[in-house]
Design a protein around this motif. Structure first.
Motif, PDB file in Angstrom:
ATOM      1  N   PRO A  82      32.655  27.013  22.601  1.00 43.82           N
ATOM      2  CA  PRO A  82      33.457  27.192  21.390  1.00 43.82           C
ATOM      3  C   PRO A  82      32.734  26.699  20.138  1.00 43.82           C
ATOM      4  O   PRO A  82      32.325  25.528  20.060  1.00 43.82           O
ATOM      5  CB  PRO A  82      34.714  26.357  21.668  1.00 43.82           C
ATOM      6  N   LEU A  83      32.572  27.564  19.167  1.00 44.25           N
ATOM      7  CA  LEU A  83      31.940  27.198  17.906  1.00 44.25           C
ATOM      8  C   LEU A  83      32.693  26.062  17.222  1.00 44.25           C
ATOM      9  O   LEU A  83      32.088  25.210  16.559  1.00 44.25           O
ATOM     10  CB  LEU A  83      31.879  28.420  16.986  1.00 44.25           C
ATOM     11  N   SER A  84      34.009  26.029  17.403  1.00 41.56           N
ATOM     12  CA  SER A  84      34.827  24.996  16.761  1.00 41.56           C
ATOM     13  C   SER A  84      34.375  23.590  17.152  1.00 41.56           C
ATOM     14  O   SER A  84      34.445  22.652  16.345  1.00 41.56           O
ATOM     15  CB  SER A  84      36.300  25.183  17.122  1.00 41.56           C
ATOM     16  N   LYS A  85      33.897  23.416  18.375  1.00 43.36           N
ATOM     17  CA  LYS A  85      33.438  22.104  18.814  1.00 43.36           C
ATOM     18  C   LYS A  85      32.181  21.693  18.047  1.00 43.36           C
ATOM     19  O   LYS A  85      32.047  20.533  17.644  1.00 43.36           O
ATOM     20  CB  LYS A  85      33.146  22.105  20.315  1.00 43.36           C
ATOM     21  N   LEU A  86      31.271  22.632  17.841  1.00 51.92           N
ATOM     22  CA  LEU A  86      30.062  22.354  17.079  1.00 51.92           C
ATOM     23  C   LEU A  86      30.418  21.951  15.647  1.00 51.92           C
ATOM     24  O   LEU A  86      29.899  20.965  15.120  1.00 51.92           O
ATOM     25  CB  LEU A  86      29.155  23.577  17.087  1.00 51.92           C
ATOM     26  N   LEU A  87      31.305  22.698  15.027  1.00 56.24           N
ATOM     27  CA  LEU A  87      31.697  22.395  13.645  1.00 56.24           C
ATOM     28  C   LEU A  87      32.342  21.018  13.535  1.00 56.24           C
ATOM     29  O   LEU A  87      32.107  20.278  12.575  1.00 56.24           O
ATOM     30  CB  LEU A  87      32.631  23.476  13.110  1.00 56.24           C
ATOM     31  N   SER A  88      33.135  20.669  14.538  1.00 58.54           N
ATOM     32  CA  SER A  88      33.791  19.350  14.516  1.00 58.54           C
ATOM     33  C   SER A  88      32.769  18.230  14.687  1.00 58.54           C
ATOM     34  O   SER A  88      32.926  17.143  14.121  1.00 58.54           O
ATOM     35  CB  SER A  88      34.864  19.265  15.603  1.00 58.54           C
ATOM     36  N   ARG A  89      31.709  18.462  15.458  1.00 52.50           N
ATOM     37  CA  ARG A  89      30.664  17.460  15.620  1.00 52.50           C
ATOM     38  C   ARG A  89      29.919  17.236  14.296  1.00 52.50           C
ATOM     39  O   ARG A  89      29.542  16.108  13.964  1.00 52.50           O
ATOM     40  CB  ARG A  89      29.671  17.884  16.698  1.00 52.50           C
ATOM     41  N   VAL A  90      29.681  18.312  13.558  1.00 51.63           N
ATOM     42  CA  VAL A  90      29.026  18.177  12.256  1.00 51.63           C
ATOM     43  C   VAL A  90      29.875  17.300  11.336  1.00 51.63           C
ATOM     44  O   VAL A  90      29.367  16.379  10.682  1.00 51.63           O
ATOM     45  CB  VAL A  90      28.795  19.557  11.612  1.00 51.63           C
ATOM     46  N   GLU A  91      31.181  17.565  11.317  1.00 50.90           N
ATOM     47  CA  GLU A  91      32.079  16.769  10.479  1.00 50.90           C
ATOM     48  C   GLU A  91      32.133  15.313  10.954  1.00 50.90           C
ATOM     49  O   GLU A  91      32.179  14.380  10.131  1.00 50.90           O
ATOM     50  CB  GLU A  91      33.479  17.381  10.491  1.00 50.90           C
ATOM     51  N   GLU A  92      32.137  15.114  12.260  1.00 46.39           N
ATOM     52  CA  GLU A  92      32.171  13.757  12.804  1.00 46.39           C
ATOM     53  C   GLU A  92      30.941  12.960  12.373  1.00 46.39           C
ATOM     54  O   GLU A  92      31.049  11.781  11.991  1.00 46.39           O
ATOM     55  CB  GLU A  92      32.232  13.814  14.331  1.00 46.39           C
ATOM     56  N   ALA A  93      29.781  13.592  12.425  1.00 44.39           N
ATOM     57  CA  ALA A  93      28.554  12.911  12.021  1.00 44.39           C
ATOM     58  C   ALA A  93      28.592  12.566  10.537  1.00 44.39           C
ATOM     59  O   ALA A  93      28.178  11.466  10.127  1.00 44.39           O
ATOM     60  CB  ALA A  93      27.342  13.785  12.339  1.00 44.39           C
ATOM     61  N   LYS A  94      29.100  13.486   9.731  1.00 43.87           N
ATOM     62  CA  LYS A  94      29.219  13.240   8.287  1.00 43.87           C
ATOM     63  C   LYS A  94      30.166  12.075   8.022  1.00 43.87           C
ATOM     64  O   LYS A  94      29.856  11.174   7.228  1.00 43.87           O
ATOM     65  CB  LYS A  94      29.728  14.508   7.606  1.00 43.87           C
ATOM     66  N   GLU A  95      31.305  12.051   8.705  1.00 48.75           N
ATOM     67  CA  GLU A  95      32.298  10.997   8.504  1.00 48.75           C
ATOM     68  C   GLU A  95      31.813   9.643   9.006  1.00 48.75           C
ATOM     69  O   GLU A  95      32.285   8.598   8.547  1.00 48.75           O
ATOM     70  CB  GLU A  95      33.601  11.387   9.203  1.00 48.75           C
ATOM     71  N   SER A  96      30.853   9.642   9.937  1.00 49.64           N
ATOM     72  CA  SER A  96      30.327   8.384  10.468  1.00 49.64           C
ATOM     73  C   SER A  96      29.380   7.694   9.492  1.00 49.64           C
ATOM     74  O   SER A  96      28.993   6.542   9.703  1.00 49.64           O
ATOM     75  CB  SER A  96      29.590   8.633  11.790  1.00 49.64           C
ATOM     76  N   GLY A  97      28.994   8.408   8.435  1.00 50.13           N
ATOM     77  CA  GLY A  97      28.087   7.843   7.444  1.00 50.13           C
ATOM     78  C   GLY A  97      26.642   8.255   7.604  1.00 50.13           C
ATOM     79  O   GLY A  97      25.787   7.838   6.821  1.00 50.13           O
ATOM     80  N   LEU A  98      26.348   9.082   8.603  1.00 49.22           N
ATOM     81  CA  LEU A  98      24.985   9.586   8.766  1.00 49.22           C
ATOM     82  C   LEU A  98      24.670  10.645   7.712  1.00 49.22           C
ATOM     83  O   LEU A  98      25.575  11.355   7.244  1.00 49.22           O
ATOM     84  CB  LEU A  98      24.813  10.205  10.156  1.00 49.22           C
TER      85      LEU A  98
END
Length: 313
Positions: A138-154
Motif C-alpha cells: 500500500p502506497l499509503s504506508k510509504l506516505l505515512s512513513r515519510v510524515e512520521e520521519a518528518k514529525e520525528s525531527g529528522l
C-alpha cells in the motif's frame, strides 16, 4: 592539478545487497520474483563497517555517511550500524529507504545518531507505484512513513526516479502533496545503469522536460544549492522546494566527492566504473588505494551494468 583538488568527503554504503521491491530500473524482470535466490545476499556487519570506517578516517575527512542498499531497513542490525558511525564522530548520517519497515525503527535509528532520511517515492498513485515497484504494497504506508520521519525531527527528502511511460504524469502530484508538507522532492533523471541500460533512451525523461512539466502549474526560480550537491534546487512561489538530479543532461561529475562501499566492504570511486578495491589492513597502504579509486572518477557520467542496489544507490 584537478586530481589534487578532488576529495572524498561522503561515503555511501550499501549495507545489504537486496530489497523488498523489484523496481523496473533496478531489477531485471527475470529476477523480480519474491522467490529469487537468496544465496547471493550480502550483509555488511557493524563490526566490518566500523573496521573499514576507522581505517578510512585516518586519511579522509568524511563529513557524511549515507547508508543505502538494497533496502537498508531489511538489515536487522541497522541501528547498530548507525551507532557505530556516530561513535566515530561522524555527525551527518543518512538512510535511504522505500518506507516499508517495522514500527518504531525511525526512533531507534534517530536515537543512535541518524540525522536524515531519504524516501524513494516514484509515484503518487497506487497503480503507478505497483507498476514501478512490481509489488502490491500500500502506497499509503510509504506516505505515512515519510510524515512520521518528518514529525520525528529528522531532515527528510523524497526521491522520484522519472521514467518516460511510467511516471512522468506523477511529477506534479508529488510536488503538490509534499510541497504543502514542507518536504523537498528530488526528481532523478533515469540513469544508464542496471537492467535498462541498453534501453535507456526509450525511458529517459530529461531535466528540461521535468522543469517544463512543473512550469505548467508553478512559477519557480533557482534556490540556494551547495557546490557539492548532486541536485540543482528550485523554489516555487508557494515555497515548495524541489531538486533535479540530472546525471546525463546536467552532469556534476567534476564536483563529485563521493566514495562508495558495497556490502562486502569493497570500495568504488565512481558509478560509471565497475572497478572495486579491497581496503588494506593498515593505513600505510591506504593512500595508494584511495588514489586508484579517485582515478576511476569520470568527467561525465556514462553509467555501467551494475545495479544501484549493489553499489550504494
Amino acid at each position: 592539478m584537478e586530481q589534487e583538488t578532488r576529495k572524498f568527503e561522503v561515503l555511501r554504503v550499501s549495507v545489504l545487497s537486496h530489497c523488498s521491491f523489484a523496481c523496473v530500473y533496478c531489477v531485471p524482470k527475470d529476477q523480480s520474483s519474491s522467490s529469487e535466490d537468496k544465496s547471493h545476499y550480502h550483509f555488511l556487519s557493524p563490526e566490518l563497517l566500523t573496521e573499514k570506517l576507522k581505517l578510512l578516517i585516518t586519511k579522509i575527512n568524511i563529513k557524511e555517511v549515507h547508508l543505502t542498499g538494497g533496502e537498508p531497513t531489511l538489515h536487522k542490525r541497522l541501528p547498530e550500524l548507525i551507532g557505530g558511525v556516530n561513535d566515530l564522530g561522524i555527525r551527518e548520517i543518512a538512510v535511504t529507504s522505500n518506507g516499508f519497515f517495522a514500527d518504531g525503527l525511525i526512533q531507534k535509528m534517530k536515537s543512535k545518531g541518524l540525522t536524515r532520511m531519504n524516501f524513494s517515492v516514484d509515484s503518487f498513485s497506487q497503480s503507478g507505484f505497483e507498476k514501478i515497484s512490481d509489488r502490491k504494497f500500500p502506497l499509503s504506508k510509504l506516505l505515512s512513513r515519510v510524515e512520521e520521519a518528518k514529525e520525528s525531527g529528522l531532515e527528510v527528502k523524497v526521491n522520484c526516479t522519472v521514467l518516460k511511460g511510467y511516471n512522468e504524469n506523477e511529477i506534479l502530484p508529488l510536488l503538490d502533496w509534499f510541497g504543502k508538507k514542507g518536504i523537498t522532492v528530488r526528481y532523478l533523471e533515469f540513469m544508464k545503469m542496471g537492467p535498462l541500460q541498453k534501453e535507456h533512451s526509450e525511458f529517459f525523461y530529461s531535466s528540461e522536460e521535468i522543469r517544463n512539466t512543473i512550469g505548467k502549474k508553478y512559477e519557480f526560480s533557482s534556490y540556494l544549492t551547495a557546490s557539492d550537491s548532486t541536485a540543482n534546487y528550485s523554489r516555487t512561489e508557494e515555497g515548495y522546494i524541489f531538486g533535479i538530479i540530472a546525471n546525463h543532461s546536467e552532469p556534476f561529475c567534476e564536483g563529485c566527492n563521493r566514495l562508495r562501499m558495497d556490502a562486502t566492504g569493497k570500495i568504488y570511486g565512481c558509478l560509471s566504473d565497475e572497478t572495486s578495491f579491497d581496503l588494506p589492513e593498515n593505513s600505510s597502504d591506504l593512500d595508494l588505494v584511495l588514489q586508484a579509486a579517485m582515478r576511476t572518477k569520470k568527467k561525465f557520467f556514462t553509467g555501467s551494468e551494475l545495479s544501484m542496489k549493489f553499489i550504494g544507490g
